[in-house]
Design an enzyme around this catalytic site. Sequence first.
Site, PDB file in Angstrom:
ATOM      1  N   GLU A   1       0.829  -1.208   0.000  1.00  0.00           N
ATOM      2  CA  GLU A   1       0.000   0.000   0.000  1.00  0.00           C
ATOM      3  C   GLU A   1       0.871   1.269   0.000  1.00  0.00           C
ATOM      4  OE1 GLU A   1      -0.004  -2.588   2.088  1.00  0.00           O
ATOM      5  OE2 GLU A   1      -1.861  -2.699   3.237  1.00  0.00           O
TER       6      GLU A   1
ATOM      7  N   ALA B   1       8.263 -38.332  -8.291  1.00  0.00           N
ATOM      8  CA  ALA B   1       8.259 -38.506  -9.746  1.00  0.00           C
ATOM      9  C   ALA B   1       8.242 -40.001  -9.988  1.00  0.00           C
ATOM     10  CB  ALA B   1       9.496 -37.891 -10.376  1.00  0.00           C
TER      11      ALA B   1
ATOM     12  N   SER C   1      17.117 -45.259 -11.675  1.00  0.00           N
ATOM     13  CA  SER C   1      16.040 -44.246 -11.739  1.00  0.00           C
ATOM     14  C   SER C   1      16.420 -43.068 -12.628  1.00  0.00           C
ATOM     15  CB  SER C   1      15.766 -43.708 -10.327  1.00  0.00           C
ATOM     16  OG  SER C   1      16.932 -43.031  -9.865  1.00  0.00           O
TER      17      SER C   1
ATOM     18  N   TRP D   1      16.619 -41.495 -16.330  1.00  0.00           N
ATOM     19  CA  TRP D   1      15.715 -40.645 -15.584  1.00  0.00           C
ATOM     20  C   TRP D   1      14.299 -41.121 -15.858  1.00  0.00           C
ATOM     21  CZ3 TRP D   1      17.214 -37.242 -12.005  1.00  0.00           C
ATOM     22  CH2 TRP D   1      18.523 -36.813 -12.011  1.00  0.00           C
TER      23      TRP D   1
ATOM     24  N   LEU E   1      20.658 -31.948  -4.238  1.00  0.00           N
ATOM     25  CA  LEU E   1      19.461 -31.273  -3.688  1.00  0.00           C
ATOM     26  C   LEU E   1      19.574 -29.761  -3.774  1.00  0.00           C
ATOM     27  CD1 LEU E   1      18.768 -33.608  -0.634  1.00  0.00           C
ATOM     28  CD2 LEU E   1      17.797 -33.735  -2.959  1.00  0.00           C
TER      29      LEU E   1
ATOM     30  N   ARG F   1      19.090 -25.940  -9.383  1.00  0.00           N
ATOM     31  CA  ARG F   1      19.990 -25.620 -10.497  1.00  0.00           C
ATOM     32  C   ARG F   1      19.215 -24.932 -11.630  1.00  0.00           C
ATOM     33  NH1 ARG F   1      21.363 -30.493  -8.459  1.00  0.00           N
ATOM     34  NH2 ARG F   1      20.711 -31.804 -10.199  1.00  0.00           N
TER      35      ARG F   1
ATOM     36  N   GLU G   1      11.254 -34.693  -0.932  1.00  0.00           N
ATOM     37  CA  GLU G   1      11.517 -35.534  -2.120  1.00  0.00           C
ATOM     38  C   GLU G   1      11.891 -36.911  -1.623  1.00  0.00           C
ATOM     39  OE1 GLU G   1      13.751 -32.527  -5.097  1.00  0.00           O
ATOM     40  OE2 GLU G   1      13.402 -34.536  -5.868  1.00  0.00           O
TER      41      GLU G   1
ATOM     42  N   VAL H   1       9.870 -42.382   3.635  1.00  0.00           N
ATOM     43  CA  VAL H   1       9.746 -41.041   4.243  1.00  0.00           C
ATOM     44  C   VAL H   1       8.427 -40.400   3.824  1.00  0.00           C
ATOM     45  CG1 VAL H   1      10.692 -38.701   4.171  1.00  0.00           C
ATOM     46  CG2 VAL H   1      12.210 -40.638   4.487  1.00  0.00           C
TER      47      VAL H   1
HETATM   48  N1  LIG Z   1      14.752 -39.843 -10.860  1.00  0.00           N
HETATM   49  C1  LIG Z   1      14.004 -38.694 -10.844  1.00  0.00           C
HETATM   50  C2  LIG Z   1      13.893 -37.938  -9.673  1.00  0.00           C
HETATM   51  N2  LIG Z   1      14.568 -38.357  -8.557  1.00  0.00           N
HETATM   52  C3  LIG Z   1      14.519 -37.685  -7.407  1.00  0.00           C
HETATM   53  C4  LIG Z   1      15.459 -38.087  -6.310  1.00  0.00           C
HETATM   54  O1  LIG Z   1      15.305 -39.468  -6.105  1.00  0.00           O
HETATM   55  C5  LIG Z   1      16.930 -37.818  -6.710  1.00  0.00           C
HETATM   56  O2  LIG Z   1      17.768 -38.328  -5.709  1.00  0.00           O
HETATM   57  C6  LIG Z   1      17.184 -36.312  -6.715  1.00  0.00           C
HETATM   58  O3  LIG Z   1      16.374 -35.673  -7.654  1.00  0.00           O
HETATM   59  C7  LIG Z   1      18.623 -36.050  -7.113  1.00  0.00           C
HETATM   60  O4  LIG Z   1      18.835 -34.715  -6.765  1.00  0.00           O
HETATM   61  P1  LIG Z   1      19.928 -33.879  -7.575  1.00  0.00           P
HETATM   62  O5  LIG Z   1      21.241 -34.586  -7.367  1.00  0.00           O
HETATM   63  O6  LIG Z   1      19.909 -32.502  -6.963  1.00  0.00           O
HETATM   64  O7  LIG Z   1      19.495 -33.890  -9.005  1.00  0.00           O
HETATM   65  N3  LIG Z   1      13.117 -36.820  -9.665  1.00  0.00           N
HETATM   66  C8  LIG Z   1      12.479 -36.398 -10.787  1.00  0.00           C
HETATM   67  O8  LIG Z   1      11.778 -35.379 -10.755  1.00  0.00           O
HETATM   68  N4  LIG Z   1      12.563 -37.110 -11.942  1.00  0.00           N
HETATM   69  C9  LIG Z   1      13.313 -38.242 -12.016  1.00  0.00           C
HETATM   70  O9  LIG Z   1      13.384 -38.852 -13.088  1.00  0.00           O
END
Ligand SMILES: Nc1c(/N=C/[C@@H](O)[C@H](O)[C@H](O)COP(=O)(O)O)[nH]c(=O)[nH]c1=O
Length: 363
Positions: free
Chosen positions: A53, A155, A169, A171, A205, A208, A292, A297
């Site tokens: 304001e 994800a 995993s 990606w 974590l 970026r 995440e 967890v």
């Molecule tokens: N495998 C995947 C993810 N995986 C998420 C978490 O299991 C990873 O440990 C985390 O993103 C890694 O963190 P960083 O090193 O900072 O990149 N998360 C996503 O959204 N898509 C994925 O395909």
Amino acid sequence: MPQDDFYMALAINNAKSMKGQTEPNPLVGSVIVNGGRVVGIGAHLKAGEPHAEIHALRMAGDAARGGTIYVTLEPCSHHGRTGPCAEAIVNAGLKKVVIATLDPNPLVSGNGVAILERAGIDVKVGVCEEEARQMNEVFNLFITEKRPFITLKAASTLDGKIATRSLDSKWITSEEARLDVHQLRSENQAILVGVGTVVEDDPELTARIPDGRNPLRIVLDSSLRISLDSKIVADGLAETWIFTAQKVDSEKKAALEQLGISVFETSGLKQVDVRDVVRILGEKSISSLFIEGGGTVNAAFLEAGLVDKTVFYFAPKLIGGKQAPTFIEGMGYDLMKDAVELERGEFVKIGKDFKFTGYPVKK
Ligand SMILES: Nc1c(/N=C/[C@@H](O)[C@H](O)[C@H](O)COP(=O)(O)O)[nH]c(=O)[nH]c1=O
């Protein structure tokens, strides 16, 4: 669109454009209209700086007199780090004040309106109320419950897997969806994973993205099995806190503390007590937490009723495998009637992937 909604929408958009830079204060926007013209516009830019304001009143100057001011949050009535906005509005000679939401803080809610009405100003409350409340979902919860607003992110493939049976995993979701996650990380004060994720992925974590803000990194690690050379212990890119169960190895604890890691013991015997974690984070003024997790967890927070918002990314992939981990593990619920229901659900497409946002119905 009715006139009041039009100008309030303008004020809300102004407020939203400051997302991520006003913590621990809320997002607030304001517009002053006189003779059918906008004569002043403002948003709260940074905690400790003038409120929305005040910016709008400074821009309007004398043109504010006799006009209408739109503001997304009830003008403050207390002398915080800046003088009370309600008095400034009275002194500037506004004729009408249109407010989207009252202050959620029970200590001051309605006080600003009272000052305005005592001065004979016409006050209207509740214009675009839902949208204005929604944009401050984090602030509203923190100020009323003194604990962080908790977003649970996962994800997975369409069949709910967060890794293959061999735990691969990389990606699941595409680059665009993963960038969207980094934006969410940047908007949260803290990010939390289980030590299982640290052991499997050794994650950084960090957020970026250009001008990304790295959140405080939190690990639930009941018996302190985290390795001293894992990235989040050794890379120094952001602060890291570890929460454990009772009675952990004091030497390992000392070694971690030597590396600048804070270690908090919770009352949990075998597992970290997530309620303790949330209480401690609230006491340390952490107002937003991004989980995440990993499936164990994630389930712990969900079963404790501590998840305020869910963001799930689904890749149009099927991986199968009875042993492949899913994003909600734990005990689970016996009966379908006990399922956690998500309301206000929304799906958006991000590249090839689907992003679901929903809010657990509080029982
Ligand atoms: N495998 C995947 C993810 N995986 C998420 C978490 O299991 C990873 O440990 C985390 O993103 C890694 O963190 P960083 O090193 O900072 O990149 N998360 C996503 O959204 N898509 C994925 O395909």
